[in-house]
Design a protein around this motif. Structure first.
Motif, PDB file in Angstrom:
ATOM      1  N   UNK A  20       2.436  43.419 -13.699  1.00 32.64           N
ATOM      2  CA  UNK A  20       0.953  44.758 -13.726  1.00 32.64           C
ATOM      3  C   UNK A  20       0.982  45.637 -14.203  1.00 32.64           C
ATOM      4  N   UNK A  21       2.506  46.168 -14.879  1.00 34.40           N
ATOM      5  CA  UNK A  21       2.594  46.849 -16.052  1.00 34.40           C
ATOM      6  C   UNK A  21       1.547  46.737 -17.385  1.00 34.40           C
ATOM      7  N   UNK A  22       2.367  45.036 -17.518  1.00 35.47           N
ATOM      8  CA  UNK A  22       1.303  44.615 -18.197  1.00 35.47           C
ATOM      9  C   UNK A  22      -0.394  44.749 -18.666  1.00 35.47           C
ATOM     10  N   UNK A  23      -0.599  44.291 -17.040  1.00 35.67           N
ATOM     11  CA  UNK A  23      -2.471  44.000 -17.045  1.00 35.67           C
ATOM     12  C   UNK A  23      -2.839  45.466 -17.642  1.00 35.67           C
ATOM     13  N   UNK A  28      -6.006  49.418 -20.449  1.00 34.96           N
ATOM     14  CA  UNK A  28      -6.308  50.795 -20.235  1.00 34.96           C
ATOM     15  C   UNK A  28      -6.345  51.187 -21.602  1.00 34.96           C
ATOM     16  N   UNK A  29      -5.542  50.998 -22.462  1.00 33.41           N
ATOM     17  CA  UNK A  29      -5.414  50.415 -24.243  1.00 33.41           C
ATOM     18  C   UNK A  29      -7.149  50.385 -23.831  1.00 33.41           C
ATOM     19  N   UNK A  41      -0.474  52.946 -25.114  1.00 29.65           N
ATOM     20  CA  UNK A  41      -0.543  52.049 -24.297  1.00 29.65           C
ATOM     21  C   UNK A  41      -0.182  50.788 -24.420  1.00 29.65           C
ATOM     22  N   UNK A  42      -0.857  50.417 -25.696  1.00 22.32           N
ATOM     23  CA  UNK A  42      -1.373  48.821 -26.654  1.00 22.32           C
ATOM     24  C   UNK A  42       0.381  48.907 -27.049  1.00 22.32           C
ATOM     25  N   UNK A  48       6.376  46.406 -22.177  1.00 20.60           N
ATOM     26  CA  UNK A  48       6.729  45.538 -20.452  1.00 20.60           C
ATOM     27  C   UNK A  48       6.772  44.339 -20.886  1.00 20.60           C
ATOM     28  N   UNK A  49       5.590  43.564 -21.690  1.00 18.45           N
ATOM     29  CA  UNK A  49       5.909  42.028 -21.433  1.00 18.45           C
ATOM     30  C   UNK A  49       7.383  41.436 -22.525  1.00 18.45           C
ATOM     31  N   UNK A  50       8.150  42.331 -22.951  1.00 22.84           N
ATOM     32  CA  UNK A  50       9.531  41.965 -23.239  1.00 22.84           C
ATOM     33  C   UNK A  50      10.342  42.177 -21.698  1.00 22.84           C
ATOM     34  N   UNK A  51      10.112  42.753 -20.790  1.00 23.82           N
ATOM     35  CA  UNK A  51      10.558  43.152 -19.766  1.00 23.82           C
ATOM     36  C   UNK A  51      10.533  41.885 -18.789  1.00 23.82           C
TER      37      UNK A  51
END
Length: 178
Positions: A20-23, A28-29, A41-42, A48-51
């Protein structure tokens, strides 16, 4: 890796939170009007993708390698590992640059801001607070010290994301810390 049912559920929850954070960060970016905010944001979305990748590795029974210099997780592939390592090394520098630019471009008490950008920031700040709290709970539930350390590192990065958003908001007069 042999996780308890509860540990597996907690990891699945965190994986969903990361998705959800990635999305949100990606959307938002694109919606933000200020280039500085788009960049924040980017950058946060990439981390977040790494997480997400790290949690996915754990769920697949793989222990993510910890980056020696940054303390960050590496990706599941060699090229992912190199990319993650460089991202971890540059993150403090990038955040410092973001904070420095924020302080130069925004003055304390400035109320000339885009309300849409404020709303995006407010939502992401609330999201980061929630996700960080969920990691806090998960950390206390894991038996394995190495997994706890990985989750703790991710939580610290979530807090850094919140700090970047907070400092941006404060510099633009969107958030008044009393």
């Amino acid at each position: 890796m042999n996780f308890s049912t509860k540990e597996r559920y907690l990891l699945e929850d965190q994986k969903n939170h990361e998705k959800i954070c990635i999305q949100k960060y990606s959307n938002y970016a694109n919606l933000a009007s200020d280039q500085q905010l788009k960049n924040i944001f980017k950058q946060n979305g990439q981390i977040e993708q790494e997480h997400y990748n790290t949690i996915d590795q754990l769920l697949k029974g793989q222990m993510p390698a910890m980056n020696q210099q940054g303390g960050g997780q590496s990706g599941s592939s060699q090229s992912g590992s190199q990319q993650s390592g460089s991202m971890q090394q540059s993150q403090p520098q990038m955040q410092s640059m973001i904070f420095q630019n924020t302080n130069q471009s925004g003055s304390q008490g400035n109320s000339n801001f885009n309300t849409n950008d404020r709303d995006l920031c407010t939502d992401m700040l609330m999201t980061e607070k929630y996700v960080s709290g969920a990691y806090n709970t998960a950390i206390f539930e894991f038996r394995d010290t190495q997994v706890r350390n990985i989750l703790n590192h991710i939580q610290k990065e979530e807090q850094q994301h919140g700090e970047a958003i907070f400092k941006y908001m404060e510099s633009k007069g969107m958030y008044q810390a009393q």
